[in-house]
Design a protein around this motif. Structure first.
Motif, short mmCIF file in Angstrom:
data_model
loop_
_atom_site.label_atom_id
_atom_site.label_comp_id
_atom_site.label_asym_id
_atom_site.label_seq_id
_atom_site.Cartn_x
_atom_site.Cartn_y
_atom_site.Cartn_z
N ASP A 104 0.47 -1.27 0.09
CA ASP A 104 -0.04 0.02 0.01
C ASP A 104 0.82 1.16 0.05
OD1 ASP A 104 -2.69 -0.87 -0.01
OD2 ASP A 104 -2.38 -1.55 2.00
N GLU A 137 -7.96 -10.88 -3.18
CA GLU A 137 -9.10 -10.05 -3.10
C GLU A 137 -8.67 -8.47 -2.76
OE1 GLU A 137 -9.23 -14.08 -2.02
OE2 GLU A 137 -7.95 -12.68 -1.07
N ARG A 138 -7.52 -8.09 -2.12
CA ARG A 138 -7.03 -6.96 -2.13
C ARG A 138 -6.43 -6.25 -3.41
NH1 ARG A 138 -6.60 -2.51 -0.47
NH2 ARG A 138 -4.77 -2.60 0.02
N GLU A 140 -7.78 -6.60 -6.42
CA GLU A 140 -8.97 -6.05 -7.13
C GLU A 140 -8.99 -4.43 -6.79
OE1 GLU A 140 -12.57 -7.91 -7.92
OE2 GLU A 140 -11.75 -9.69 -7.09
N THR A 141 -9.21 -4.30 -5.38
CA THR A 141 -9.14 -2.64 -4.76
C THR A 141 -8.08 -1.88 -5.36
OG1 THR A 141 -10.76 -3.61 -2.92
CG2 THR A 141 -9.62 -1.11 -2.80
N VAL A 142 -7.06 -2.34 -5.27
CA VAL A 142 -5.77 -1.71 -5.58
C VAL A 142 -5.77 -1.19 -7.17
CG1 VAL A 142 -3.37 -1.53 -5.50
CG2 VAL A 142 -4.40 -2.55 -3.69
N TRP A 143 -6.06 -2.54 -7.74
CA TRP A 143 -6.30 -2.10 -9.43
C TRP A 143 -7.32 -1.18 -9.80
CZ3 TRP A 143 -4.00 -4.64 -13.74
CH2 TRP A 143 -4.47 -4.38 -14.81
N GLN A 144 -8.23 -1.07 -9.11
CA GLN A 144 -9.25 -0.05 -9.45
C GLN A 144 -8.70 1.32 -8.99
OE1 GLN A 144 -11.43 -0.52 -11.53
NE2 GLN A 144 -12.10 -2.91 -11.06
N ARG A 145 -8.13 1.29 -7.90
CA ARG A 145 -7.40 2.52 -7.36
C ARG A 145 -6.42 3.18 -8.36
NH1 ARG A 145 -4.05 3.51 -1.94
NH2 ARG A 145 -3.96 5.78 -2.18
N ARG A 186 -11.70 -11.35 -14.05
CA ARG A 186 -12.96 -10.44 -13.24
C ARG A 186 -12.34 -8.76 -13.82
NH1 ARG A 186 -11.98 -13.78 -9.17
NH2 ARG A 186 -10.63 -12.24 -7.81
N LEU A 187 -10.94 -8.43 -13.79
CA LEU A 187 -10.38 -7.17 -14.09
C LEU A 187 -10.30 -6.82 -15.75
CD1 LEU A 187 -8.03 -7.04 -11.03
CD2 LEU A 187 -10.38 -5.80 -11.34
#
Length: 367
Positions: A104, A137-138, A140-145, A186-187
């Motif tokens: 992060d 799982e994490r 996916e969130t980081v990719w979108q960010r 998914r991404l």
């Protein structure tokens, strides 16, 4: 006259091995991994030999990237571990580097930096190696960010590292791959997964990018060799010579601790090479070497600057005779670094990267 130990680097063999990596996966691009000074072979020389055929290079840290840029290498360079501190980002920007992100704080640093251009980013996913990376799982969130910040991050890829791609038992490998394929779907994300073993043995893991490393230097990374690994050519030949010969009766100890005792009247060759050069001190009696193009073995413990070999059955061997510790002899006989590594209870990576700076590198080919 100089000490006879040299590391001879065959740049044509390096190019052959890189082309083999590309042929294994014609729909992928292959980044040439030249971290750790190109596994002991010399990163600048190896990059120059590959720069007309390799679309990108990969290193472990920014210092390695800086050395390549200062040597005139202009191709993209990927930082496989990303940055180690925020103050490296201006160099990433100035040098036009690509970077992995696995934590992060790296994401925060990148997205908080004003850059002259966006940085191509490979998002590291921990699919089971459990060193670096985000959980699937994490991730996916980081990719979108990252995708939401095109001024800082561009050309996003998912990357991961296989823990067991070299093994015959593929169960854990398949588990890792399934996680990554699911995340990619998914991404809608391109993948960079295949290391040397996966490049050679697992076409199902070939992605937008592959990362061939040790195979470029002629080492077979697989537990069970296959038809492709038999085509690898040795790039480094660690070559020396006999500097003294001892004629000993049966029953005489040789070297520190007297570990090896002559089983018969023996001729012992003393070779200019030792652990002070990076040759592994753990080499056991019976570790193979080539003397005058013929196979024989180490007899006695490796010393700092010398080691001893049994030349009883090579009567023509004498002072000045060629000794190949791994690689290709003058008569074309090959001794694999992988075979030597097994006798040292280690792997080829440690032998190749362990050859110390006092051993001169001599380059030929790829002119």
């Amino acid at each position: 006259m100089a000490r006879p130990l040299i590391a001879e680097i065959d740049l044509d063999a390096l190019r052959h091995n890189y082309r083999l990596a590309c042929e294994c996966s014609p729909l992928s691009r292959s980044v040439a991994v030249i971290k750790a000074d190109a596994y002991g072979h010399g990163a600048v020389a190896c990059a120059r030999a590959l720069e007309d055929i390799a679309p990108a290079f990969a290193v472990a840290c920014i210092e390695e990237a800086v050395a390549l840029r200062e040597a005139g290498i202009t191709a993209p360079i990927v930082l496989l571990e990303g940055i180690f501190s925020v103050d490296e980002l201006p160099q990433v920007d100035a040098l036009g580097l690509w970077m992995a992100v696995h934590s992060d704080w790296q994401v925060d640093a990148l997205l908080g930096q004003r850059l002259s251009r966006p940085v191509p980013v490979w998002l590291k996913v921990d699919s089971g190696m459990h060193r670096l990376g985000f959980s699937p799982e994490r991730a996916e969130t980081v990719w979108q960010r990252l995708a939401a910040a095109p001024e800082q991050a561009c050309d996003l890829h998912l990357m991961s590292h296989f823990a067991t791609a070299d093994l015959v038992d593929g169960s854990y490998f398949k588990r890792q791959l399934a996680q990554l394929e699911s995340l990619s779907e998914r991404l809608g994300a391109p993948l960079c997964l295949a290391n040397s073993p996966a490049t050679l043995a697992h076409p199902e893991a070939h992605g937008a990018w592959n990362r061939p490393g040790v195979m470029l230097y002629g080492s077979d990374p697989l537990e069970m060799p296959n038809a492709l690994t038999s085509q690898l050519l040795p790039v480094m030949t660690l070559r020396s010579a006999i500097i003294a010969v001892r004629e000993l009766p049966a029953g005489e100890p040789v070297g520190y601790g007297g570990r090896w005792v002559t089983p018969r009247p023996s001729r012992i060759g003393v070779v200019a090479a030792g652990y002070g050069d990076g040759y592994d001190r753990h080499a056991v009696d019976g570790t193979p070497v080539l003397v005058a193009g013929q196979r024989t073995v180490i007899a006695g413990k490796v010393s700092m600057d010398m080691l001893t070999v049994d030349i009883t059955d090579i009567p023509e061997a004498d002072i000045g005779s060629e000794v190949v510790l791994w690689g290709r002899s003058a008569n074309g006989e090959v001794l694999s670094v992988d075979e030597v590594a097994r006798h040292c209870d280690t792997i080829s990576y440690t032998l190749l990267t362990g050859v110390l700076p006092r051993v001169p590198r001599r380059y030929h080919g790829a002119s």
